[in-house]
Motif scaffolding. Sequence first.
Motif, PDB file in Angstrom:
ATOM      1  N   GLY A 211      -3.919   0.687   7.588  1.00 37.40           N
ATOM      2  CA  GLY A 211      -3.625   2.023   7.368  1.00 37.40           C
ATOM      3  C   GLY A 211      -3.563   2.692   8.934  1.00 37.40           C
TER       4      GLY A 211
ATOM      5  N   ASN B 298      -3.836   3.460  -2.554  1.00 34.70           N
ATOM      6  CA  ASN B 298      -2.542   2.694  -2.222  1.00 34.70           C
ATOM      7  C   ASN B 298      -1.644   3.372  -3.287  1.00 34.70           C
ATOM      8  OD1 ASN B 298      -2.143   0.804  -4.862  1.00 34.70           O
ATOM      9  ND2 ASN B 298      -4.228   0.916  -4.838  1.00 34.70           N
TER      10      ASN B 298
ATOM     11  N   VAL C  27       1.059   9.264   6.762  1.00 29.59           N
ATOM     12  CA  VAL C  27      -0.010   8.460   6.559  1.00 29.59           C
ATOM     13  C   VAL C  27       0.449   7.130   6.161  1.00 29.59           C
ATOM     14  CG1 VAL C  27      -0.365   9.261   4.022  1.00 29.59           C
ATOM     15  CG2 VAL C  27      -2.102   8.187   5.402  1.00 29.59           C
TER      16      VAL C  27
ATOM     17  N   TYR D 216       0.727  -1.381  -0.196  1.00 31.81           N
ATOM     18  CA  TYR D 216      -0.059   0.006  -0.068  1.00 31.81           C
ATOM     19  C   TYR D 216       0.675   1.370   0.000  1.00 31.81           C
ATOM     20  CZ  TYR D 216      -3.962  -3.111   1.159  1.00 31.81           C
ATOM     21  OH  TYR D 216      -5.046  -4.020   1.089  1.00 31.81           O
TER      22      TYR D 216
ATOM     23  N   ASN E 169      -6.190  -0.503   3.785  1.00 28.69           N
ATOM     24  CA  ASN E 169      -7.459  -0.635   3.255  1.00 28.69           C
ATOM     25  C   ASN E 169      -8.275  -1.209   4.582  1.00 28.69           C
ATOM     26  OD1 ASN E 169     -10.189  -1.872   2.262  1.00 28.69           O
ATOM     27  ND2 ASN E 169      -9.080  -2.601   0.221  1.00 28.69           N
TER      28      ASN E 169
ATOM     29  N   ASN F 294     -11.398   7.599   1.811  1.00 30.81           N
ATOM     30  CA  ASN F 294     -10.182   8.120   1.370  1.00 30.81           C
ATOM     31  C   ASN F 294      -9.166   7.236   1.072  1.00 30.81           C
ATOM     32  OD1 ASN F 294      -9.113   7.662   3.746  1.00 30.81           O
ATOM     33  ND2 ASN F 294      -8.798   9.663   4.207  1.00 30.81           N
ATOM     34  N   MET F 295      -9.546   5.814   1.087  1.00 30.58           N
ATOM     35  CA  MET F 295      -8.150   4.907   1.089  1.00 30.58           C
ATOM     36  C   MET F 295      -7.739   4.887  -0.291  1.00 30.58           C
ATOM     37  SD  MET F 295     -10.531   1.312   1.501  1.00 30.58           S
ATOM     38  CE  MET F 295     -11.634   0.965   0.292  1.00 30.58           C
TER      39      MET F 295
ATOM     40  N   GLN G 250       3.251   4.452   1.993  1.00 27.69           N
ATOM     41  CA  GLN G 250       3.244   5.392   3.061  1.00 27.69           C
ATOM     42  C   GLN G 250       3.966   6.572   2.638  1.00 27.69           C
ATOM     43  OE1 GLN G 250       5.027   2.263   3.517  1.00 27.69           O
ATOM     44  NE2 GLN G 250       6.844   2.868   4.190  1.00 27.69           N
TER      45      GLN G 250
ATOM     46  N   ASN H  69      -5.756   8.151  10.043  1.00 26.52           N
ATOM     47  CA  ASN H  69      -6.344   8.893   9.203  1.00 26.52           C
ATOM     48  C   ASN H  69      -6.900   8.459   7.641  1.00 26.52           C
ATOM     49  OD1 ASN H  69      -3.867   8.743   8.368  1.00 26.52           O
ATOM     50  ND2 ASN H  69      -3.399  10.825   7.992  1.00 26.52           N
ATOM     51  N   ILE H  70      -6.819   6.973   7.595  1.00 30.69           N
ATOM     52  CA  ILE H  70      -7.580   6.502   6.659  1.00 30.69           C
ATOM     53  C   ILE H  70      -8.889   5.715   6.788  1.00 30.69           C
ATOM     54  CG2 ILE H  70      -7.019   4.462   5.061  1.00 30.69           C
ATOM     55  CD1 ILE H  70      -5.332   6.643   4.171  1.00 30.69           C
ATOM     56  N   ASN H  71      -9.502   5.972   5.788  1.00 26.79           N
ATOM     57  CA  ASN H  71     -10.888   5.415   6.066  1.00 26.79           C
ATOM     58  C   ASN H  71     -11.419   5.076   4.630  1.00 26.79           C
ATOM     59  OD1 ASN H  71     -12.429   7.992   4.701  1.00 26.79           O
ATOM     60  ND2 ASN H  71     -11.545   9.009   6.427  1.00 26.79           N
TER      61      ASN H  71
ATOM     62  N   ALA I  15      -0.920   4.111   4.138  1.00 30.14           N
ATOM     63  CA  ALA I  15      -2.084   3.799   3.430  1.00 30.14           C
ATOM     64  C   ALA I  15      -2.434   2.404   3.544  1.00 30.14           C
ATOM     65  CB  ALA I  15      -1.541   3.860   1.561  1.00 30.14           C
TER      66      ALA I  15
END
Length: 436
Positions: A315, A326, A301, A277, A305, A323-324, A279, A318-320, A303
């Motif tokens: 992640g 890679n 961040v 993913y 899933n 907004n996810m 970062q 702050n990943i949801n 990144a």
Amino acid sequence: INRRITPLTPMEITGPARAHAWVKTSADPEGTTALGTWNNCGNGRTPWGTYLACEENFNAYFAHPDPAFKPAGSFKRYGIGGKNSGFGWEKVDQRFDITKEPNEANRAGYIVEIDPTDPNSTPKKRTALGRFKHENAEVVLAKDGRVVIYMGDDERGEYLYKYVSHAPYIVGEDPSNLLDHGTLYAARFDADQRGKWLALTSQTTGMEPATICINTRQAASRVKATTMDRPEWVAVNPGKAEAYCALTNNKNRGLKPNEGGDATPVNPANPRAANQYGQIVRWQPDADDHASTDFTWDLYVLAGNPLKHSGAQAGSANINAGNMFNAPDGIFFDRQGMLWIQTDGSYSDKDDFAGMGNNQMLVGDTQTGEIRRFLVGPRECEITGSAFSPDGKSLFVGIQHPGENGDGASNFPDGGNNIPRSCVIAISRKDARPIT
């Protein structure tokens, strides 16, 4: 006046590697003039108005006539002459046949300075900035006016670099030697979230200056810099002494060494094995001075899933689901200090990447950590490159190779049965206000 720079454009070799035995060829026995630049990735802009073109995957154009050839040494470290990429340049120009011109590859993989205001100027390959797969060149001035250039080497398990000129940039004075005389560093990220820029010098590497500039990866290995997950673009915050680097992914993390044999264990800056993913790492130089050799760091961040995983694969906080993403690749700041993120990763939208959709562009608040999705690209494309108009009302974004698989999945931008094409799109608000 328009000007076209091609793989045949004469270029001056400058800096420590100029005239070294390893850059001399039959066509250039002096080792001072190379032909052309190719496979350029991101770029940079100097305070004096020149353009820095970044030679990235230069190695793919050099070939060995024997398909069973196994590269070793520097050829292996830089991926030269192994698997033939199929471009066939060696069939029309022998300088790309490493059996005939083994030094030619040493003349590629640099940052090229081009003066866009003078069509008669000769581009310069600035060897003092090192030889590797350059992603972009982020230029900033230190407190005393010295030029600092951050650079990523886009390869699994390679390094993050910076260059600091010996002399300061002074408006009105000749800047032509600032990118030839300086110190090159590679970054070490420590577990206590402190870090060190390790100077690549004859004393620290046991290599002469010219060979440091030609075999920069080997020099970074000798000082034991931190192997990174494909360092791509670097961006410097315009409002504070702070820099960010997109680490796009690394399927080999924790599983196999880099091509130089350096171990790539999981480490705090690259915290996941078989990292799919990516970062974004950020650092703040001590004394708020980009020339400092010491810094503090953290991950802006990680990144992931969260629909498919928990823990590190989900992640950072702050990943949801909204907004996810890679494979962060291109990053840059706007004038308000917002960080824009462009991706070049998996668009399968299934399995571990389910819910992510196509490659995209996001914007992040570096104070709060909030990240929002701004746009999603067409199928099978990369989102890369961007610029704001001077009034901030238009944002220009590159859409690269839509429909790259040739399977008819995309007909962007013309629709219908038209062939998909790369292009630059212009985005503006309906109310004509600035975007940021």
